[in-house]
Scaffold this motif. Structure first.
Motif, PDB file in Angstrom:
ATOM      1  N   ARG A  51       0.830  -1.211   0.000  1.00 56.11           N
ATOM      2  CA  ARG A  51       0.000   0.000   0.000  1.00 56.11           C
ATOM      3  C   ARG A  51       0.858   1.252   0.000  1.00 56.11           C
ATOM      4  N   ALA A  98       0.187   5.145   1.569  1.00 57.22           N
ATOM      5  CA  ALA A  98      -0.781   5.741   2.506  1.00 57.22           C
ATOM      6  C   ALA A  98      -0.453   7.210   2.793  1.00 57.22           C
ATOM      7  N   PRO A  99      -0.657   8.085   1.827  1.00 58.48           N
ATOM      8  CA  PRO A  99      -0.292   9.494   2.035  1.00 58.48           C
ATOM      9  C   PRO A  99      -1.266  10.233   2.956  1.00 58.48           C
ATOM     10  N   TYR A 141      -2.277   8.597  14.508  1.00 55.86           N
ATOM     11  CA  TYR A 141      -1.775   7.864  13.340  1.00 55.86           C
ATOM     12  C   TYR A 141      -1.474   6.398  13.664  1.00 55.86           C
TER      13      TYR A 141
HETATM   14  N1  GLU Z   1       0.461   8.944   6.178  1.00 57.87           N
HETATM   15  C1  GLU Z   1       1.878   8.840   6.438  1.00 57.87           C
HETATM   16  C2  GLU Z   1       2.616   9.936   5.712  1.00 57.87           C
HETATM   17  O1  GLU Z   1       2.124  10.482   4.729  1.00 57.87           O
HETATM   18  C3  GLU Z   1       2.445   7.521   5.989  1.00 57.87           C
HETATM   19  C4  GLU Z   1       1.924   6.382   6.742  1.00 57.87           C
HETATM   20  C5  GLU Z   1       2.519   5.025   6.436  1.00 57.87           C
HETATM   21  O2  GLU Z   1       2.966   4.781   5.304  1.00 57.87           O
HETATM   22  O3  GLU Z   1       2.485   4.207   7.346  1.00 57.87           O
HETATM   23  O4  GLU Z   1       3.711  10.251   6.129  1.00 57.87           O
END
Ligand code: GLU
Length: 290
Positions: free
Chosen positions: A6, A8-9, A170
């Motif tokens: 995945r 995940a931005p 998070y």
């Molecule tokens: N959402 C996080 C970010 O943009 C990344 C999370 C992940 O890949 O676990 O830095």
């Protein structure tokens, strides 16, 4: 075991070159393994969110030829799942409410290590909720960075899983959703290497499988600073994606063939060349030469 990776931005700005390298890297490793690749928008932090950036990130991925398998997951829709996980942790005695201020924690190096709140409860003010961490060393293997070990109590202390404002943290959201999406391998930037211990610990408490982890080196700018959205790193150019895509592939150890074609053609040509063993461990240069 089948592979599911995945990207995940967080929607805190347009996609910059550092995030492009993470996106392409996670795509390449997943496809090389014959696996699936999904996208999750981590929109759980409204104060940091930049309106329109989730749509812009998705449009940028598309312009670079990166198409997810299946629908995009939005963390803003997942509150019930986080609540269920939280209730389980609470019922099993792993979390506690905390009214500590920054000043309360400053005397302890900014960290919470007591397994309980040191401030007096304030019934009129919502607490943060923290996870009690054990004084125990967790060990795991990172597929690029090698053996890792971390004592959570020393490194992270009792960390927040629900913030004072009521937002989910998070660490909790990521673990619940990696579980829900059946992620078998996480490939992401090395700035998240030190979140991995906390995530593995949460997976154990929630009865979730631990995926494999591979942390890509960070992309640094000419001054040696991490490219990041908060420093207003320039967005990648979606009107002319090939130069940045070629450079991202090169940073990932692939010299992509030059020639006519779309970003998708270039990605597929790169896939034939890509070897996980060619990934570099140390930090990568930015977009300087573009
Ligand atoms: N959402 C996080 C970010 O943009 C990344 C999370 C992940 O890949 O676990 O830095």
């Amino acid at each position: 075991m089948s592979y599911r990776g995945r990207f995940a931005p967080s929607p805190t700005g347009a996609l910059h070159f550092g995030s492009l390298v993470a996106a392409v890297g996670s795509w390449l490793v997943a496809r090389h393994a014959g696996g699936e690749w999904v996208v999750r928008i981590e929109d759980i932090d409204p104060p940091r969110e930049v309106p329109g950036s989730a749509a812009s990130i998705l449009a940028t991925l598309d312009a670079f030829g990166l198409s997810p398998d299946g629908p995009v997951m939005y963390q803003s829709t997942r509150g019930d799942a986080y609540q269920t996980a939280f209730e389980r942790l609470r019922t099993e005695g792993h979390v506690f409410p905390c009214w500590c201020s920054r000043a309360d924690l400053a005397v302890h190096g900014g960290m919470h290590r007591h397994g309980q709140c040191v401030a007096a409860p304030e019934p009129d003010r919502s607490p943060a909720w923290r996870l009690r961490t054990p004084d125990e060393t967790l060990r795991w293997h990172d597929d690029l960075q090698g053996p890792q070990s971390e004592n959570l109590m020393e490194v992270a202390g009792d960390f927040v899983i629900r913030r004072v404002e009521g937002f989910w943290a998070y660490q909790l959201a990521c673990v619940v959703d990696d579980g829900e999406q059946g992620i078998t391998h996480v490939v992401r930037g090395a700035d998240l290497l030190d979140s991995t211990g906390r995530q593995i610990y949460l997976q154990r408490l929630l009865g979730l499988n631990t995926p494999g982890y591979l942390h890509l080196p960070l992309v640094l700018d000419a001054e040696g600073r991490k490219l990041s959205k908060s420093d207003a790193a320039p967005p990648v150019d979606t009107t002319d994606p090939l130069p940045a895509l070629r450079l991202a592939l090169e940073r990932l150890g692939v010299t992509a063939p030059i020639g006519p074609g779309t970003p998708r053609d270039l990605l597929h040509a790169a896939l034939n060349e890509f070897k996980p063993a060619s990934l570099r461990r140390s930090s990568l240069g930015g977009m300087g030469e573009l």
